[in-house]
Design a protein around this motif. Structure first.
Motif, PDB file in Angstrom:
ATOM      1  N   UNK A  25       1.026  -1.204  -0.178  1.00 40.74           N
ATOM      2  CA  UNK A  25      -0.148  -0.055   0.073  1.00 40.74           C
ATOM      3  C   UNK A  25       0.961   1.370  -0.005  1.00 40.74           C
TER       4      UNK A  25
ATOM      5  N   UNK B 190       3.836   1.487  -0.881  1.00 41.84           N
ATOM      6  CA  UNK B 190       4.980   1.493  -2.046  1.00 41.84           C
ATOM      7  C   UNK B 190       4.136   1.758  -3.255  1.00 41.84           C
ATOM      8  N   UNK B 191       3.018   1.671  -3.385  1.00 39.74           N
ATOM      9  CA  UNK B 191       1.970   1.998  -4.580  1.00 39.74           C
ATOM     10  C   UNK B 191       2.345   0.858  -5.427  1.00 39.74           C
ATOM     11  N   UNK B 192       2.539  -0.300  -4.897  1.00 36.23           N
ATOM     12  CA  UNK B 192       3.030  -1.105  -5.997  1.00 36.23           C
ATOM     13  C   UNK B 192       2.504  -2.826  -5.419  1.00 36.23           C
ATOM     14  N   UNK B 193       2.374  -3.555  -6.384  1.00 37.87           N
ATOM     15  CA  UNK B 193       1.858  -4.796  -6.302  1.00 37.87           C
ATOM     16  C   UNK B 193       2.927  -5.472  -5.179  1.00 37.87           C
ATOM     17  N   UNK B 194       2.691  -6.389  -4.448  1.00 38.67           N
ATOM     18  CA  UNK B 194       3.417  -7.426  -3.577  1.00 38.67           C
ATOM     19  C   UNK B 194       4.377  -8.213  -4.562  1.00 38.67           C
ATOM     20  N   UNK B 195       5.384  -8.289  -4.288  1.00 43.43           N
ATOM     21  CA  UNK B 195       6.455  -8.957  -5.177  1.00 43.43           C
ATOM     22  C   UNK B 195       6.275 -10.717  -4.858  1.00 43.43           C
ATOM     23  N   UNK B 196       5.727 -11.126  -5.637  1.00 44.17           N
ATOM     24  CA  UNK B 196       5.575 -12.775  -5.751  1.00 44.17           C
ATOM     25  C   UNK B 196       4.321 -13.223  -4.836  1.00 44.17           C
TER      26      UNK B 196
ATOM     27  N   UNK C 158      -7.229  -9.242  -9.522  1.00 42.10           N
ATOM     28  CA  UNK C 158      -5.803  -9.346  -9.026  1.00 42.10           C
ATOM     29  C   UNK C 158      -5.837  -8.321  -7.338  1.00 42.10           C
TER      30      UNK C 158
ATOM     31  N   UNK D 209      -3.771  -7.073  -5.578  1.00 44.02           N
ATOM     32  CA  UNK D 209      -2.923  -5.869  -5.287  1.00 44.02           C
ATOM     33  C   UNK D 209      -2.629  -5.105  -6.720  1.00 44.02           C
ATOM     34  N   UNK D 210      -3.816  -4.786  -7.372  1.00 46.22           N
ATOM     35  CA  UNK D 210      -3.662  -3.900  -8.719  1.00 46.22           C
ATOM     36  C   UNK D 210      -3.716  -2.284  -8.384  1.00 46.22           C
TER      37      UNK D 210
END
Lengths: 533, 205
Positions: free
Chosen positions: A270, A272-278, A523, A525-526
């Motif tokens: 949230x 990082x404004x970015x999807x979880x990695x993996x 998804x 975490x989009x």
């Protein structure tokens, strides 16, 4: 839209009964929050007293009997009444149904019953511990000491039995809810990671807790009927008790940490404004930890005299269980790569978690390795290790969760400056408190000592000073959050820009959570779906 | 006489290997994390990239830690094996734990309380048991610890290679006198030991 605070459920109850007889998962979560915080603060004070006694060699503020009672109560309350229930019972109850787009858990009445069992267990624990003098067995209740001591172990284990039942029913409820009540359109790989971690935890709660219940019944048989199961004079084996105890209590460690890992997996993306990695690797490692973690219990017993073959196997399995935890840490750090990171109090707590949990996990390798375990087993090294995992890990993720979902639960934002100050005090005090204990353990200072040899004095002094910094930080954090309740309810539905479903409903949520049926995305975490707040 | 490898050396090597690797990993994780927070702060990096994973990277960070973990397991296990394989010529002394003292019984039936005297250079095997609850015999200087379990005989051995005085503590919580359940280990020369062994019960009351 009126929030659940103004809509009792069932609707016929008013005032205090609207809370004590509620079937709303959110109100039950708040009932837990109140009770759990009560025990947490008591246990902090007890832990603080233990640390103060150790400030100087010899007697500082209390004698051996009081000291033994204080660390026993600190352990029992922290483990059974705070660390195990905190995350699933408070945040799980509040958020799991919302994260999967439904209006409640599958068995609301069972949910309320779990809370009453928790309260009953808490009362029983305290009554039993004081019924026949102060308790002095440590939270592990090792036989034959616990059978020979004057304290009322029968009642104490009944309390633990009751608390176990409460935890088991919560697990059952979560498993059923996740299987049966996900909003149409939410497949298994659209479930948010916090819910996934609760789901993995719930299986451990459901499958491991009965072992503890059986063990506790055997202890009761031992005391009441004198079955001699654990008594070597009658052909029993005291080490059997240790196996049975740890067969539950080691998986319980994963009951304690898995939901915390789930919280971190929500917070890092949230901010990082970015999807979880993996995503899949994180889901898989949660399930892997839950499975492998159930097979490592005897690494608590390398010095107990069990066979060397068993030491070999359990040491090996312990190293295997380290790998899924490492995968999670790498995934969290990589999530921040090329993100757009906004520092906030929940993120600060989450970053502290990653550091402290890494220390806890890596020192666990020293303990998992058979040769080095022998030196540091039952010393301050172990105490420092599990405080890094249970406090630096579960504790900090609990604080992160409190700061992350506070506006959602109460509809109010807290003061950031005081939140950072408290976090800084806690983490500084924490390091000063527990790092010296690693060194003390390597030097050979055993745990559960109210008095110690002269050469251990400097480490203990530093640890005590750490506590003096950490405890005010903890109280400042709680006070800061409480002070926010004086403000008007004005938090937006999605103050942080989250993508999971709990951020799509008002803060605080209405009784049935959703006004219309939510539509989960492809998804979870989009971040292209929501703007930057 | 065959040379006996002191297990302390192997245990310490395992400590250094595991703690060294751990410090390196911790440093790498922390520096990377702090660097990302700084480098990709919203101020410097307003628009996040959309990266959801990378199976090659994930495979690497699964396999490499697995290899590291297995190497740690092995070095830990082999140092443990050193602690368990008692040399043939070891001197056996019985240690009996009770609330809250240690009794040591020597081959000639001599008994001492809270004091263990051993000859320098000869491996010592301790046969440990308990008279009441579970205790733990812990001699940090020699990296040994073993529980004293009632009804069971456990063992540990060590190589007292230098003359000196060391401390023994109880490591398994046993009640109100747990912290006071300490004893002294005196390593003396072989001649002194023999002389001491033959003297009367000067250590008993």
């Amino acid at each position: 839209m009126t929030s659940f605070y103004h809509t009792p459920f069932p609707a016929r109850f008013r005032g205090v009964w609207a809370w004590l007889l509620t079937l709303d998962h959110k109100r039950i979560a708040l009932l837990y929050l109140g009770a759990v915080m009560f025990w947490f603060i008591i246990a902090i004070v007890l832990g603080f007293l233990v640390r103060m006694e150790l400030m100087t060699p010899g007697r500082t503020i209390m004698g051996a009997e009081t000291y033994n009672a204080a660390f026993t109560l600190h352990g029992v309350i922290m483990i059974f009444l705070f660390v195990i229930p905190a995350m699933p019972a408070i945040f799980g109850n509040f958020l799991l149904p919302i994260q999967i787009g439904t209006d409640d858990v599958f068995f609301p009445k069972l949910n309320l019953l779990s809370w009453y069992l928790y309260m009953l267990g808490g009362v029983l624990a305290i009554v039993s511990l004081f019924a026949d003098g102060p308790p002095d067995t440590g939270w592990t209740f090792y036989v034959p000491f616990s059978v020979s001591t004057q304290t009322n172990v029968g009642l104490t284990v009944t309390a633990a039995f009751t608390l176990g039942l409460s935890s088991m029913l919560t697990g059952l409820n979560f498993i059923t809810t996740v299987h049966r009540m996900r909003v149409p359109g939410m497949g298994w790989l659209q479930i948010p990671l916090f819910t996934w971690s609760l789901y993995a935890t719930a299986w451990v709660q459901l499958l491991a807790t009965p072992v503890l219940s059986i063990t506790l019944l055997l202890v009761v048989f031992e005391r009441v009927f004198g079955t001699g199961l654990f008594d070597p004079a009658r052909g029993g084996d005291p080490v059997l008790y240790q196996h049975l105890f740890w067969m539950y209590s080691h998986p319980a460690v994963y009951i304690m940490i898995l939901p915390g890992m789930g919280v971190i997996s929500e917070i890092i993306p949230v901010f990082s404004r970015k999807s979880i990695f993996g995503y899949k690797a994180i889901v898989g490692s949660s399930l892997g930890i839950a499975t492998a973690g159930s097979l490592v219990w005897a690494h608590h017993m390398f010095t107990s005299g069990m066979s060397d073959v068993a030491v070999f196997v359990f040491s090996f399995l312990t190293f295997i269980v380290a790998i899924p935890s490492a995968i999670k840490v790498f995934s969290w750090v990589s999530t921040m790569y090329k993100g757009s990171i906004l520092m906030t109090p929940p993120l600060f707590f989450a970053l502290c978690f990653i550091y402290l949990f890494s220390v806890g996990g890596l020192t666990g390798l020293v303990l998992g390795s058979a040769g080095t375990n022998i030196q540091v087993h039952d010393t301050h090294f172990v105490v420092a290790h599990f405080h890094f995992v249970m406090f630096g890990g579960t504790g900090f993720s609990f604080f992160a969760a409190l700061h992350f979902w506070w506006p959602k639960i109460f509809g109010r934002m807290y003061d950031f400056k005081r939140a950072y100050l408290s976090a800084l005090l806690i983490v500084t005090g924490f390091m000063l408190h527990y790092v010296p204990m690693f060194i003390l353990g390597l030097q050979g200072m055993p745990r559960r000592y109210h008095d110690y040899l002269e050469q251990f004095a400097p480490g203990n002094l530093f640890a005590g000073l750490g506590a003096l910094i950490m405890v005010p930080g903890l109280f400042l954090m709680v006070i800061n959050l409480m002070m926010s309740l004086k403000q008007p309810v004005d938090a937006p539905a999605d103050p942080w820009g989250g993508t999971t479903l709990e951020w799509s409903v008002p803060s605080p949520p209405p009784l049935h959570n959703f006004i219309e049926r939510p539509s989960p995305g492809e998804y979870p975490y989009d971040f292209s779906r929501v703007g930057t707040p | 006489m065959e040379t006996i490898i002191n297990p302390v050396v192997k245990v310490d090597a395992a400590f250094i290997y595991i703690i060294g690797f751990s410090l390196f990993l911790l440093f790498a994780i922390t520096v990377t994390m702090v660097w990302f927070v700084f480098r990709y702060s919203r101020k410097r990096h307003p628009k996040a990239a959309d990266i959801r994973g990378d199976w090659r990277l994930e495979l690497v960070w699964t396999l490499v830690p697995t290899l590291i973990a297995l190497s740690m397991f092995w070095i830990g296990w082999s140092s443990y094996a050193g602690l368990r394989n008692v040399p043939d010529n070891a001197l056996t002394i019985e240690a009996v734990a009770m609330m809250y003292s240690w009794i040591f019984i020597y081959p000639n039936e001599k008994e001492t309380e809270d004091e263990l005297v051993v000859p320098q250079g000869k491996p010592v095997r301790l046969e440990v048991t308990s008279d009441d609850v579970i205790h733990g015999l812990f001699i940090p200087a020699f990296r040994i610890k073993v529980d004293a379990v009632p009804g069971v005989h456990t063992y540990a051995w060590f190589l007292p290679d230098e003359v000196g005085t060391y401390f023994i503590q109880c490591s398994e919580f046993c009640g109100v006198g747990h912290a006071d359940m300490t004893a002294v280990l005196r390593v003396v020369t072989g001649e002194e030991y023999l002389a001491w062994l033959e003297t009367g019960d000067d250590d008993d009351e």
